[in-house]
Structure formats: C-alpha cells, structure tokens
Design a protein around this motif. Sequence first.
Motif, PDB file in Angstrom:
ATOM      1  N   TYR A 173       0.667  -1.289   0.116  1.00 37.47           N
ATOM      2  CA  TYR A 173       0.008  -0.155  -0.023  1.00 37.47           C
ATOM      3  C   TYR A 173       0.877   1.207   0.016  1.00 37.47           C
ATOM      4  O   TYR A 173       1.996   1.228   0.101  1.00 37.47           O
ATOM      5  CB  TYR A 173      -0.826   0.107   1.177  1.00 37.47           C
ATOM      6  CG  TYR A 173      -0.142   0.453   2.640  1.00 37.47           C
ATOM      7  CD1 TYR A 173      -0.408   1.545   2.954  1.00 37.47           C
ATOM      8  CD2 TYR A 173       0.572  -0.295   3.229  1.00 37.47           C
ATOM      9  CE1 TYR A 173       0.107   2.356   3.955  1.00 37.47           C
ATOM     10  CE2 TYR A 173       0.950   0.010   4.252  1.00 37.47           C
ATOM     11  CZ  TYR A 173       1.034   1.262   4.957  1.00 37.47           C
ATOM     12  OH  TYR A 173       1.639   1.640   6.106  1.00 37.47           O
ATOM     13  N   GLY A 174       0.175   2.484  -0.188  1.00 37.85           N
ATOM     14  CA  GLY A 174       0.930   3.847  -0.196  1.00 37.85           C
ATOM     15  C   GLY A 174       0.278   4.543  -1.323  1.00 37.85           C
ATOM     16  O   GLY A 174      -0.494   4.146  -1.940  1.00 37.85           O
ATOM     17  N   TYR A 207       4.354  -1.127   3.422  1.00 37.24           N
ATOM     18  CA  TYR A 207       4.429   0.206   3.017  1.00 37.24           C
ATOM     19  C   TYR A 207       5.323   0.053   1.751  1.00 37.24           C
ATOM     20  O   TYR A 207       6.416  -0.485   1.910  1.00 37.24           O
ATOM     21  CB  TYR A 207       4.797   1.080   4.035  1.00 37.24           C
ATOM     22  CG  TYR A 207       4.758   2.510   3.360  1.00 37.24           C
ATOM     23  CD1 TYR A 207       3.481   3.119   2.939  1.00 37.24           C
ATOM     24  CD2 TYR A 207       5.984   3.266   2.891  1.00 37.24           C
ATOM     25  CE1 TYR A 207       3.423   4.634   2.305  1.00 37.24           C
ATOM     26  CE2 TYR A 207       5.836   4.560   2.488  1.00 37.24           C
ATOM     27  CZ  TYR A 207       4.735   5.190   2.186  1.00 37.24           C
ATOM     28  OH  TYR A 207       4.672   6.327   1.597  1.00 37.24           O
ATOM     29  N   VAL A 208       4.990   0.760   0.557  1.00 41.38           N
ATOM     30  CA  VAL A 208       5.966   0.594  -0.625  1.00 41.38           C
ATOM     31  C   VAL A 208       7.434   0.797  -0.385  1.00 41.38           C
ATOM     32  O   VAL A 208       8.390   0.232  -1.045  1.00 41.38           O
ATOM     33  CB  VAL A 208       5.343   1.381  -1.504  1.00 41.38           C
ATOM     34  CG1 VAL A 208       5.414   3.153  -1.267  1.00 41.38           C
ATOM     35  CG2 VAL A 208       6.115   1.144  -3.137  1.00 41.38           C
ATOM     36  N   ASP A 209       7.783   1.755   0.388  1.00 41.67           N
ATOM     37  CA  ASP A 209       9.123   2.204   0.689  1.00 41.67           C
ATOM     38  C   ASP A 209       9.751   0.921   1.481  1.00 41.67           C
ATOM     39  O   ASP A 209      11.003   0.944   1.185  1.00 41.67           O
ATOM     40  CB  ASP A 209       9.275   3.523   1.269  1.00 41.67           C
ATOM     41  CG  ASP A 209       9.056   4.603   0.630  1.00 41.67           C
ATOM     42  OD1 ASP A 209       8.156   4.607  -0.341  1.00 41.67           O
ATOM     43  OD2 ASP A 209       9.344   5.750   0.754  1.00 41.67           O
ATOM     44  N   LYS A 318      -0.391   8.253   7.025  1.00 39.26           N
ATOM     45  CA  LYS A 318      -0.198   9.603   6.891  1.00 39.26           C
ATOM     46  C   LYS A 318       0.115   9.951   5.524  1.00 39.26           C
ATOM     47  O   LYS A 318      -0.206  11.111   4.878  1.00 39.26           O
ATOM     48  CB  LYS A 318       0.596  10.211   8.198  1.00 39.26           C
ATOM     49  CG  LYS A 318       0.128  10.064   9.486  1.00 39.26           C
ATOM     50  CD  LYS A 318       1.159  10.700  10.360  1.00 39.26           C
ATOM     51  CE  LYS A 318       0.543  10.706  11.929  1.00 39.26           C
ATOM     52  NZ  LYS A 318       1.741  11.083  12.977  1.00 39.26           N
ATOM     53  N   ILE A 319       1.210   9.387   5.009  1.00 41.92           N
ATOM     54  CA  ILE A 319       1.506   9.810   3.766  1.00 41.92           C
ATOM     55  C   ILE A 319       0.520   9.232   2.698  1.00 41.92           C
ATOM     56  O   ILE A 319       0.464  10.337   1.855  1.00 41.92           O
ATOM     57  CB  ILE A 319       2.977   8.940   3.577  1.00 41.92           C
ATOM     58  CG1 ILE A 319       3.987   9.253   4.574  1.00 41.92           C
ATOM     59  CG2 ILE A 319       3.610   9.345   2.021  1.00 41.92           C
ATOM     60  CD1 ILE A 319       5.588   8.352   4.431  1.00 41.92           C
ATOM     61  N   TRP A 323      -1.662  11.946  -0.200  1.00 41.83           N
ATOM     62  CA  TRP A 323      -1.817  11.656  -1.573  1.00 41.83           C
ATOM     63  C   TRP A 323      -3.335  11.774  -1.870  1.00 41.83           C
ATOM     64  O   TRP A 323      -3.573  12.113  -3.096  1.00 41.83           O
ATOM     65  CB  TRP A 323      -1.057  10.265  -2.115  1.00 41.83           C
ATOM     66  CG  TRP A 323      -1.497   9.641  -3.354  1.00 41.83           C
ATOM     67  CD1 TRP A 323      -0.903  10.191  -4.699  1.00 41.83           C
ATOM     68  CD2 TRP A 323      -2.433   8.700  -3.740  1.00 41.83           C
ATOM     69  NE1 TRP A 323      -1.590   9.290  -5.659  1.00 41.83           N
ATOM     70  CE2 TRP A 323      -2.407   8.575  -5.118  1.00 41.83           C
ATOM     71  CE3 TRP A 323      -3.480   7.972  -2.722  1.00 41.83           C
ATOM     72  CZ2 TRP A 323      -3.181   7.612  -5.894  1.00 41.83           C
ATOM     73  CZ3 TRP A 323      -4.145   6.978  -3.707  1.00 41.83           C
ATOM     74  CH2 TRP A 323      -4.116   6.839  -4.862  1.00 41.83           C
ATOM     75  N   LEU A 324      -3.945  11.133  -1.061  1.00 39.64           N
ATOM     76  CA  LEU A 324      -5.659  11.048  -1.369  1.00 39.64           C
ATOM     77  C   LEU A 324      -6.014  12.378  -1.426  1.00 39.64           C
ATOM     78  O   LEU A 324      -7.009  12.687  -2.268  1.00 39.64           O
ATOM     79  CB  LEU A 324      -6.259  10.162  -0.131  1.00 39.64           C
ATOM     80  CG  LEU A 324      -6.067   8.721  -0.328  1.00 39.64           C
ATOM     81  CD1 LEU A 324      -6.490   7.991   0.913  1.00 39.64           C
ATOM     82  CD2 LEU A 324      -6.809   8.118  -1.416  1.00 39.64           C
TER      83      LEU A 324
END
Length: 334
Positions: A173-174, A207-209, A318-319, A323-324
């Motif tokens: 996700y992310g 998380y993608v990172d 939060k990140i 974006w949303l």
Amino acid sequence: MNFENKTILITGIDDFIGYRAAELAIAKGMKVKGLQSSGTQDTKAKNLGVEVIVGKINDAKTAQKACEGVDIVLHTAQLAQEAGPLKDFREVNVDGTITMAKAAKSAGVKTFVHLSSVLVYGFNYSDRVTESEPLAEESNPYCQTKIEAEVALLPLNNPPDFGVIVIRAGDVYGPGCIPWVARPVHFMRQKLFAYASDEHGVINHVYVDNLIDAIFLAIEKETYGEIFNITDGQNTSWKEYFTRLAAISGSPEPMSIGKDEIKLFLKLRAQGQKLFRKKADILPESIDFMTRPYACSIEKAQSLLNYAPKINLEDGLKITKEWLEKTDLQNLMK
C-alpha cells in the motif's frame, strides 16, 4: 554490491511500485530504464530522467532491447486481478517473466529480482508462514501463475553470471496503490464497501518504501537463489486496516457483513454490470483476497538481510492521506 553508477531496468514502471522504485534508485545514484506496456502513461517516469521503453514483456525483441546495458532487472510487471481467464494471467505472469529473465541472462545482466507475492500461499495458510512451507494455487489464476513463474524462474539462477532473487511481497500500500487504497476508498465514499464480519484474519500490509528497501538489501547482499517474504511484520486485522483507511480518507466507517453475503452481492453486481456491457469494478473473488487468516513470517528477511521496516502503518497512512487529498479517485478508477 555498490549501486552507484549501476543501471537498473524496472518493468512495470508505470505502476506505483515500479515508479517508486525508480525514484529511490535514482536517489542511490543509479541510472534507470523502464519498460511498460502502454505508451500513454510514460510522462511521469520520463520526467524523472528515466529512459522509457514501450512494449510487452513477453515479446523477446522488446525484452532484449530493454536489457541492453543493464546491471540489474527489477521485474514488477504483472497481471494482478482477482480473477479472469488463466491464459491471460499465464501470458503475463509466467511467459512474460521467463522472457524477461532469458533476455536479461543473454544480455549479461548480473541480478534479476522477481516481485512475487505472499498469495502463493493461497488463502488459508498457517500462522507465520515461512518461505519453505507448501504453496497453494486455490484454483485462482493469480495465485497459480505466481507459483508457476517462481517454479520456472529459479532454475535459471546461476551466479555469479546470473543471479535470481524472489521477493514475496505482502499487500503493498501507499500513494498510488489501487487495490488496498484507491479502490476501497472509492467504494467507501459511495457507502458500498464492507469487510467480512465472520473472518478474523490479518492484512499482510507492507508500505511501498519498506518493500523497496528490502529489495535493495537483497540486491546489495547478493542473496542469489533466495526467496523472501516481505511485509511490515505487523499483526493488523482487516477490520483495523479498513477502519483506519476510512478515517484518513474522510469516509464513512465501513460496514461489517458476512463473507457469503458480500460475495453474493458482488456476484449480482458484476452480472448487472455485464448486462449493461460494463466491466465489473470489483469481483466476488476479491473477498477471498481480503479474508486471509494469518500474518506471514519475515524472520528470514530480518536475519539474512537485516530488514527492519522503517515506516509503520500509522506513518504510512499519513503519507497516503496526503496523496488521497490531492488525487481525483473518480477519474483514477475509470
């Protein structure tokens, strides 16, 4: 392996995982090439300074061209849907993977990283399932072809000339994620989203990172021939994840309905959309993906890679919220 001045080819660079991998690779001083099937969405990657090649991963000539002058291939391209014709999945997930790997080997690429999925364990695996435990096709084309790709790919591992690494990613996700962010929020805002009340499983979120950090650790340590489960290592219930996703997106709290009832509703919805010649926006099989029971083990990655997820769920959301707030989901979901 020292990353500076190395060239990495990222397949599926137009997907959110591939694009984020390109950003982080550039930050490491790497040169990035990208391969994608569509020519209509290559602007973002090009703006990063990426050399973008348009073509299909199962086309040998395209694959060979893409692999020229490359040190590392990160293969993220895949057909990731809940259901569909097996031949379509096999064409991309199996044939495409092997075509890319053979082209990379022929071109002198030293490292080939294949992005697989924890869904190779199916929908009903043991708690803290490890990389050595049995795989399950579940009569699902995505699960089946991700297994087939691994089985066909690993025999090509032949270090130091050509090293293969398999990353079994959790539910990534992310910013930019469709299945675990954009699509649920899209339906939440329409009050059409529900999670299964009779299931008490966990989401193997990553998380993608964190995922990309693990990939670069595996490359750096040259862990050829190895397979790694990569998640955030948290024991988060589906209810908690979707409730928190609703909160950060300003959506109504999702409903709780029995698994069989949800699947019946989605089946009828898909049939209705088909009647009006519209593509189904969500399939009943998606509930099988969203009711898996247990967390996967990341002990191997922690031990061999010193993998430690840097971004927890709270910070990741939060990140994602940022974006949303600047994304038109209605347009994105078309």
